[in-house]
Motif scaffolding. Structure first.
Motif, mmCIF file in Angstrom:
data_model
loop_
_atom_site.group_PDB
_atom_site.id
_atom_site.type_symbol
_atom_site.label_atom_id
_atom_site.label_comp_id
_atom_site.label_asym_id
_atom_site.label_seq_id
_atom_site.Cartn_x
_atom_site.Cartn_y
_atom_site.Cartn_z
ATOM 1 N N LYS A 207 61.762 21.832 -49.749
ATOM 2 C CA LYS A 207 62.122 20.427 -49.954
ATOM 3 C C LYS A 207 61.236 19.791 -51.025
ATOM 4 N N GLY A 208 61.907 19.172 -52.012
ATOM 5 C CA GLY A 208 61.190 18.463 -53.063
ATOM 6 C C GLY A 208 60.851 19.293 -54.281
ATOM 7 N N ASP A 209 61.150 20.597 -54.269
ATOM 8 C CA ASP A 209 60.847 21.456 -55.419
ATOM 9 C C ASP A 209 62.048 21.544 -56.365
ATOM 10 N N PHE A 210 61.759 21.698 -57.657
ATOM 11 C CA PHE A 210 62.771 21.870 -58.700
ATOM 12 C C PHE A 210 62.667 23.308 -59.183
ATOM 13 N N VAL A 211 63.792 24.020 -59.198
ATOM 14 C CA VAL A 211 63.777 25.459 -59.493
ATOM 15 C C VAL A 211 64.826 25.779 -60.555
ATOM 16 N N THR A 212 64.475 26.683 -61.478
ATOM 17 C CA THR A 212 65.422 27.164 -62.487
ATOM 18 C C THR A 212 65.515 28.679 -62.398
ATOM 19 N N PHE A 213 66.755 29.167 -62.272
ATOM 20 C CA PHE A 213 67.044 30.597 -62.174
ATOM 21 C C PHE A 213 67.651 31.066 -63.493
ATOM 22 N N PRO A 214 67.192 32.220 -64.014
ATOM 23 C CA PRO A 214 67.719 32.707 -65.288
ATOM 24 C C PRO A 214 69.068 33.413 -65.148
ATOM 25 N N ALA A 215 69.903 33.259 -66.146
ATOM 26 C CA ALA A 215 71.197 33.948 -66.198
ATOM 27 C C ALA A 215 70.973 35.455 -66.170
ATOM 28 N N GLY A 216 71.883 36.167 -65.501
ATOM 29 C CA GLY A 216 71.839 37.617 -65.458
ATOM 30 C C GLY A 216 71.000 38.199 -64.342
ATOM 31 N N MET A 217 70.329 37.355 -63.577
ATOM 32 C CA MET A 217 69.467 37.849 -62.509
ATOM 33 C C MET A 217 70.251 38.042 -61.215
ATOM 34 N N SER A 218 70.062 39.202 -60.587
ATOM 35 C CA SER A 218 70.591 39.451 -59.239
ATOM 36 C C SER A 218 69.419 39.360 -58.275
#
Length: 130
Positions: free
Chosen positions: A103-114
């Protein structure tokens, strides 16, 4: 060399560190440097400011949620999300670092990742694919 010719000059910058900084800082192996450089990691911004979230437009993004569960996921494009509630551990299947956020965290996931999502507390989030 004649008296009218000038020898080339070379300038070298050197950073000096104390011996303790070398001892306390483990050096990554060549293979871990290659892993880090060729695939972007999951980025977590813990508890960002309201200003940060407003600049991103987070509160205009879609929402998604799920109960505690564990499931595989592949990112076809980048995704950023802001957790409104819950706790999650995400384990990439290709050796990138596992991350845990809540809760309250901002996350970015990269394209192509499984990866595998392990939702330990029910999640609700704002999200945007880009």
């Amino acid at each position: 060399m004649t008296s009218s010719s000038v020898a080339p000059r070379f300038v070298m910058a050197v950073t000096i560190s104390t011996a303790s900084s070398f001892v306390s800082q483990p050096q990554p192996s060549i293979s871990s440097c290659l892993k880090m450089s060729d695939k972007p990691e999951i980025e977590v911004v813990p508890q960002p400011s309201q200003e940060f979230l407003e600049k991103k437009g987070v509160f205009n993004w879609g929402t998604w949620g799920c109960a505690a569960s564990k499931f595989p996921w592949t990112y076809d494009s980048n995704e950023s999300c802001y957790l409104l509630q819950g706790k999650v551990s995400v384990t990439p299947s290709d050796g990138r670092k596992e991350v845990t956020f809540g809760k309250g965290d901002f996350v970015t996931f990269p394209a192509g990742m499984s990866c595998t999502w392990d939702v330990t507390e029910a999640v609700e989030k704002h999200f945007m694919f880009f």
